[in-house]
Design an enzyme around this catalytic site. Structure first.
Site, short mmCIF file in Angstrom:
data_model
loop_
_atom_site.label_atom_id
_atom_site.label_comp_id
_atom_site.label_asym_id
_atom_site.label_seq_id
_atom_site.Cartn_x
_atom_site.Cartn_y
_atom_site.Cartn_z
N ARG A 145 0.82 -1.23 0.00
CA ARG A 145 0.00 0.00 0.00
C ARG A 145 0.85 1.27 0.00
O ARG A 145 0.52 2.28 0.63
CB ARG A 145 -0.96 0.00 1.20
CG ARG A 145 -2.08 -1.02 1.07
CD ARG A 145 -3.03 -0.95 2.26
NE ARG A 145 -2.40 -1.42 3.48
CZ ARG A 145 -2.80 -1.13 4.71
NH1 ARG A 145 -3.86 -0.36 4.87
NH2 ARG A 145 -2.17 -1.59 5.76
N LEU A 153 1.30 3.47 -2.26
CA LEU A 153 0.68 4.66 -2.84
C LEU A 153 -0.25 5.34 -1.83
O LEU A 153 -0.29 6.56 -1.74
CB LEU A 153 -0.10 4.28 -4.11
CG LEU A 153 -0.62 5.49 -4.90
CD1 LEU A 153 0.52 6.36 -5.41
CD2 LEU A 153 -1.50 5.05 -6.06
N ILE A 176 -28.20 4.40 14.73
CA ILE A 176 -28.03 3.27 13.81
C ILE A 176 -27.14 2.18 14.42
O ILE A 176 -27.05 1.08 13.89
CB ILE A 176 -27.48 3.76 12.45
CG1 ILE A 176 -28.34 4.91 11.91
CG2 ILE A 176 -27.41 2.65 11.42
CD1 ILE A 176 -29.81 4.59 11.76
N SER A 180 -23.48 2.25 15.92
CA SER A 180 -22.15 2.52 16.46
C SER A 180 -22.09 3.92 17.07
O SER A 180 -22.74 4.85 16.59
CB SER A 180 -21.09 2.38 15.38
OG SER A 180 -21.36 3.25 14.31
N HIS A 182 -31.26 -1.73 8.25
CA HIS A 182 -30.68 -0.43 7.92
C HIS A 182 -29.94 -0.51 6.59
O HIS A 182 -29.28 -1.50 6.31
CB HIS A 182 -29.71 0.02 9.03
CG HIS A 182 -28.82 1.15 8.62
ND1 HIS A 182 -29.30 2.44 8.49
CD2 HIS A 182 -27.52 1.19 8.28
CE1 HIS A 182 -28.30 3.22 8.09
NE2 HIS A 182 -27.21 2.48 7.96
N HIS A 207 -21.52 12.24 7.96
CA HIS A 207 -20.17 12.31 7.41
C HIS A 207 -19.44 13.59 7.74
O HIS A 207 -18.27 13.74 7.42
CB HIS A 207 -20.20 12.12 5.90
CG HIS A 207 -20.21 10.67 5.56
ND1 HIS A 207 -21.38 9.98 5.40
CD2 HIS A 207 -19.20 9.79 5.42
CE1 HIS A 207 -21.09 8.72 5.16
NE2 HIS A 207 -19.78 8.57 5.17
N CYS A 226 -26.66 7.20 9.50
CA CYS A 226 -25.88 5.95 9.57
C CYS A 226 -25.19 5.91 10.93
O CYS A 226 -25.46 6.75 11.79
CB CYS A 226 -24.87 5.95 8.40
SG CYS A 226 -24.00 4.39 8.20
N1 GLN Z 1 -24.78 -0.65 12.64
C1 GLN Z 1 -23.72 -0.14 11.84
C2 GLN Z 1 -23.16 1.13 12.48
O1 GLN Z 1 -23.88 1.84 13.09
C3 GLN Z 1 -24.15 0.17 10.44
C4 GLN Z 1 -23.00 0.57 9.56
C5 GLN Z 1 -23.36 0.81 8.10
O2 GLN Z 1 -24.49 0.96 7.76
N2 GLN Z 1 -22.40 0.86 7.23
O3 GLN Z 1 -22.01 1.44 12.36
ZN ZN Z 2 -25.31 2.88 7.22
#
Ligand code: GLN
Ligand code: ZN
Length: 751
Positions: free
Chosen positions: A15, A17, A429, A431, A640, A693, A725
Site C-alpha cells: 500500500r 501509494l 443506527i 455505532s 438499515h 459524514h 448511519c
Molecule cells: N450498525 C452499523 C453502524 O452503526 C451500520 C453501519 C453501516 O451501515 N455501514 O455502524
Molecule cells: Zn449505514
C-alpha cells in the site's frame, strides 16, 4: 497462445501509494516525492508482468485516484470551480477527487459511485454547458513512453469514450449528443499522438456495453467507433469489455474495423453462446477473458481449456475477465496462512502464472502434463470445507421458513402495545464514536498485550457510559455502541466457521481507501454466540429498550470473496441460518428489538434490469426473511441501508418484511420519500435526519424541517427519528450535541 492483462493493481504491494498520498495530503512529502513512489510502483508492476511472460501488458492502468477521473482530466472535463482555485495540476486533480478546503477556497469533491458491480468507486465526471472538451493531458503518452524505458512495450489502456459519456453527469442543458462528436475528435488526436510515439496497440475499455442498451446507445457507440476506426494511424485497436456479456451489441461490434475484441467469459453468462451461434470474424483476434479478475480462487484449468476448445478459434489470446485491480497483489504477503489454504488461492501475481500456464497447455496433450495434474488435484476434494450438517439444514429449508407470522399489520399493533414507544421514536443506527481508546483496546487485546478480562472490562465500561449518555439525551431505543467491532463484516466473519482471513490482501475501494475482504472458504455456521453478552450487558444497564445489532447475510456475503464451488444463493442461505441462530439467541436473552443491517444489499444486483429478480432479488430478499421469520410477534426487527440507490428497489425492500427500516436520506434530497408513498410502503421508516459524514451539528430547526417534509409523505404512526448511519467516525462532542438536537426536534413535532 498469447496472454493479455487488462490492468494490474496499483496501490503498491504494501500500500505504498496510499501512504505516500496521505503524506502528500498532509504536506509531509512534496509532489516530487509522491511522483517517485508512483513511478516505482508502475515499474514494479510492469516488470512483474513481463517476467511472468505476459504478451499484452497495459500501460496507463495506473492512477493516483481513479481512471475515470484521469480521463476527465485528460480531456479537460474539469468544472470551473476547481480551476478557479488556482492550484497546481496534481493538486487540482486531488481537489476534484477529495474536495478542497483551504486558503484558496472551499469546494466539494465530485460525486462518487460504484464502478459497475464492484466495490471500487469512480468519480462521476461533470459536463456543464461551459465544458470545452479538449485533449489537454499527456498521461497515456507519458506512461506509454515510461513503460518503454522500463523495457516493456505496452498496449495503452484507455477508458473508452462511450463508457465515459454514459457515466458522466450532464449538469446543464447539453446532452451526450451535443458533445460526443467533439470527444471523439479528441480521442482521435490522442490515437495519432500515440501512433507517432510508436504505440502498436490501444485498448479501449468499454464495460458499459455489458448493460442493457437501447437503439440510441447502439447508434452512439457505432458513430463514435466508426470515426475512431477510420483514423487508426496504423495502430491496432482492442475493444475491451468486462463484467458481463455484450448480447445487445455483439453483432454490431464484430462488424467494426477492430483488430481485437476482448470478451468476458467469466461473468458474461451468454458470451460463449454469442460467439458460437453468431461466429467470430476471422480477420480479428479474440481476447478471451477466462482468468477471473474479481475473485481469488485458483483457475480450474480443465474448465478453462475446455471452453477454449469450445470457442473453436485458433486465433485466441488468453486474458483476464476484468482488470486485476479488484484482487490483492500477492499471496507472498500472507505469512500466517497455511499452504492448505494458499494452494487454492490466486491473487494478481499468481494469476499471471496461471495465464502463462494455461497458454502453454493449450493445444497440447495436457492431461499428462505435471502443471495440469497439479492444478486438477486442487479441485478433486476440498472435504474440509464441507459441513454435512449445514448442508442438511439448508436442504431442509421450506417455503414456510421464509414467512414471518403473523403478518406485518398485526405485529405492528402488538409491538406498539408492548413497547409503548412515543410517537416519532428516536434511535441511532448502532455505532458510537470509535475514539482512540476504543481502537487501542481492541488492538492491544489482539496483540495479546491485554487479557480477555481487561478487554471485556474496558468495553463494558464504554457500554455503560454509552447507555447513560443515551438516557441523558433522552433517546427512546438505545444501542450498546459497537465498541467491540472493527468492521461490520469482519467481526461477524471471525465468529463464523468457514471463514478465512488474510493479513495484507488489500483491494482498492476508492482513492487511498482499501478494503480487506475475508474469504468464504467453506460451509458457514455460527461458532458461538457473537453479540449476546454485549447486548445483555447493555440491557442490564437500563430500563429502556436496547436494540441488538447484527449484520445481515446479504451484506456479509457481498463484502467477502465468495466461493465458486457453490452458488451465491447457497452461501447466502448458510450465512442466513448462522445469523438466525444469533437472532434467536438475542431474543431468548430478552433483547426484543433487533437490527439486522443490510448496508450492501444492492451490491450484487445484476447490471441488467432483466436479471434483477431471477438472478438476485428472488433469493437475496427471502434470505433476509429467513433470518428473522422465527421470532415472536412482539420482537421488533429493524434493518438499515445506506449510500446506494433505493428508489428502484422499494418493493423488494418492503418484501424483506422487517418491522422498521432506517436509511440514509439527507444527502439524497429526500427523493426516496415519493417512492415510498407511491409504493404504499408498509414497513415503518426512519429516513436519516442528518448526515453523519460531517462534524457539523444540525440545528433543531433543520431537523424539524426535515421531519416536516417526511410527514407529508409518511404516516405519523410509521415515522422514526434517527441519524443517517452509524456514528463511529464522529467525535464524542459533536455526537452528543447532534443527538440532543435530534431528540429536541422529535419532542417539538410531538408537541
Ligand atoms: N450498525 C452499523 C453502524 O452503526 C451500520 C453501519 C453501516 O451501515 N455501514 O455502524
Ligand atoms: Zn449505514
Amino acid at each position: 497462445m498469447n496472454t493479455s492483462v487488462i490492468g494490474y493493481p496499483r496501490i503498491g504491494k504494501d500500500r505504498e501509494l496510499k501512504f505516500a498520498s496521505e503524506k502528500f495530503f498532509k504536506g509531509e512529502i512534496d509532489e516530487a516525492g509522491l511522483l517517485e513512489v508512483a513511478k516505482n510502483i508502475r515499474k514494479e508492476d510492469l516488470l512483474k508482468q513481463k517476467e511472468a511472460g505476459i504478451s499484452c501488458i497495459s500501460s496507463n492502468d495506473f492512477s493516483f485516484y481513479d481512471n475515470v477521473l484521469d480521463t476527465a482530466f485528460l480531456f479537460n472535463v474539469i468544472p470551473q470551480r476547481y480551476k478557479d482555485l488556482g492550484l497546481s495540476e496534481l493538486e487540482t486533480y486531488f481537489a476534484l477527487a477529495r474536495g478542497y478546503q483551504g486558503d484558496k477556497g472551499n469546494v466539494k469533491a465530485l460525486a462518487m459511485k460504484k464502478w459497475f458491480n464492484t466495490n471500487y468507486h469512480y468519480l462521476v465526471p461533470e459536463i456543464d454547458d461551459d465544458t470545452v472538451i479538449s485533449l489537454v493531458g499527456t498521461k497515456p503518452v507519458d506512461e506509454y513512453l515510461e513503460a518503454k524505458e522500463f523495457g516493456v512495450d505496452t498496449k495503452v489502456a484507455l477508458i473508452g469514450p462511450f463508457t465515459f459519456l454514459k457515466l458522466a453527469k450532464f449538469t446543464g442543458n447539453k446532452k451526450i449528443s451535443d458533445v460526443s462528436a467533439k470527444l471523439t475528435e479528441e480521442y482521435i488526436k490522442l490515437v495519432s499522438i500515440l501512433a507517432s510515439k510508436g504505440a502498436g496497440c490501444i485498448e479501449f475499455d468499454e464495460p458499459y456495453l455489458v448493460r442493457d442498451l437501447d437503439s440510441n446507445d447502439i447508434d452512439l457507440f457505432k458513430n463514435i467507433y466508426s470515426s475512431i476506426l477510420s483514423n487508426k494511424n496504423g495502430v491496432k485497436v482492442l475493444l475491451q469489455t468486462y463484467f458481463g456479456d455484450i448480447r445487445d451489441i455483439y453483432n454490431e461490434v464484430v462488424k467494426l474495423d477492430l483488430d481485437l475484441i476482448g470478451l468476458d467469459f467469466v461473468e458474461g453468462r451468454k458470451t460463449l453462446e454469442l460467439v458460437k451461434t453468431n461466429g467470430f470474424p476471422s480477420d480479428k483476434q479474440l481476447v478471451a477473458g477466462l482468468v477471473n479478475g474479481k475473485n481469488i480462487w485458483r483457475n480450474d484449468y480443465k474448465k478453462t481449456l475446455s471452453i477454449l476448445k469450445e470457442i473453436g478459434i485458433t486465433n485466441v489470446i488468453l486474458g483476464t475477465s476484468c482488470s486485476l485491480l479488484h484482487v490483492p497483489y500477492t499471496l507472498e504477503n500472507e505469512t500466517k496462512l497455511s499452504d492448505d489454504y494458499k494452494n487454492h488461492f490466486a491473487f494478481a501475481e499468481e494469476k499471471l502464472t496461471e495465464l502463462s500456464e494455461i497458454a502453454s497447455l493449450f493445444g497440447t496433450d495436457y492431461e499428462n502434463i505435471e502443471v495440469y495434474k497439479k492444478n486438477q488435484s486442487l479441485f478433486e476434494g476440498r472435504k474440509d470445507s464441507e459441513d454435512k450438517e449445514v448442508q442438511a439444514k439448508v436442504s431442509a429449508i421450506t417455503d414456510a421458513d421464509y414467512v414471518r407470522l403473523p403478518a406485518f399489520a398485526e405485529r405492528e399493533k402488538i409491538q406498539k402495545e408492548i413497547l409503548k414507544l412515543p410517537l416519532f421514536p428516536t434511535t441511532t443506527i448502532g455505532s458510537f464514536p470509535q475514539t482512540q481508546d476504543v481502537r487501542k483496546n481492541r488492538q492491544e487485546f489482539k496483540k495479546g498485550i491485554k487479557s480477555k478480562e481487561e478487554y471485556v472490562e474496558f468495553n463494558k465500561k464504554k457500554i455503560a457510559e454509552c447507555i447513560k449518555l443515551q438516557e441523558e439525551i433522552g433517546l427512546d431505543v438505545l444501542v450498546h455502541g459497537e465498541f467491540e467491532r472493527n468492521d461490520m463484516v469482519e467481526y461477524f466473519g471471525e465468529h463464523l466457521n468457514g471463514y478465512v482471513f488474510t493479513e495484507k490482501a488489500w483491494v482498492q475501494s476508492y482513492g487511498t481507501r482499501n478494503v480487506k475482504p475475508p474469504i468464504i472458504w467453506g460451509d458457514v455456521s455460527r461458532k458461538e454466540a457473537i453479540t449476546v453478552e454485549w447486548s445483555k450487558y447493555a440491557k442490564s444497564c437500563t430500563n429502556k429498550p436496547v436494540k441488538g445489532m447484527l449484520t445481515g447475510p446479504v451484506t456479509i456475503l457481498n463484502w467477502s470473496f465468495p466461493r465458486e464451488d457453490i452458488s451465491i444463493k447457497e452461501s447466502i442461505l448458510q450465512i442466513a441460518l448462522a445469523i438466525r441462530d444469533e437472532v434467536l439467541d438475542l431474543e431468548a436473552n430478552g433483547i426484543n428489538i433487533i437490527q439486522i443491517d443490510e448496508a450492501a444489499l444492492r451490491e450484487k444486483l445484476p447490471l441488467r434490469k432483466s436479471d434483477w429478480n431471477s438472478e438476485y432479488l428472488d433469493f437475496a430478499i427471502p434470505a433476509f426473511r429467513l433470518v428473522h421469520s422465527k421470532v415472536k410477534p412482539e420482537t421488533q426487527i429493524h434493518t438499515h441501508m445506506c449510500y446506494s440507490e433505493f428508489t428502484d428497489i422499494i418493493p423488494a425492500i418492503d418484501a424483506m418484511d422487517a418491522d422498521v427500516i432506517t436509511f440514509e436520506a439527507s444527502r439524497s434530497d429526500l427523493q426516496i420519500l415519493d417512492s415510498l408513498k407511491e409504493n404504499n410502503f408498509k414497513t415503518e421508516v426512519g429516513p436519516g435526519v442528518y448526515d453523519i459524514h460531517s462534524p457539523r451539528v444540525p440545528s433543531v430547526d433543520e431537523i424539524v424541517n426535515a421531519l416536516t417534509k417526511m410527514r407529508a409523505k409518511i404516516e405519523d404512526s410509521k415515522l422514526w427519528v434517527n441519524p443517517d448511519c452509524g456514528l463511529k467516525t464522529r467525535g464524542d462532542e459533536e455526537t452528543k450535541k447532534s443527538l440532543i438536537n435530534l431528540v429536541e426536534a422529535a419532542k417539538k413535532i410531538r408537541g
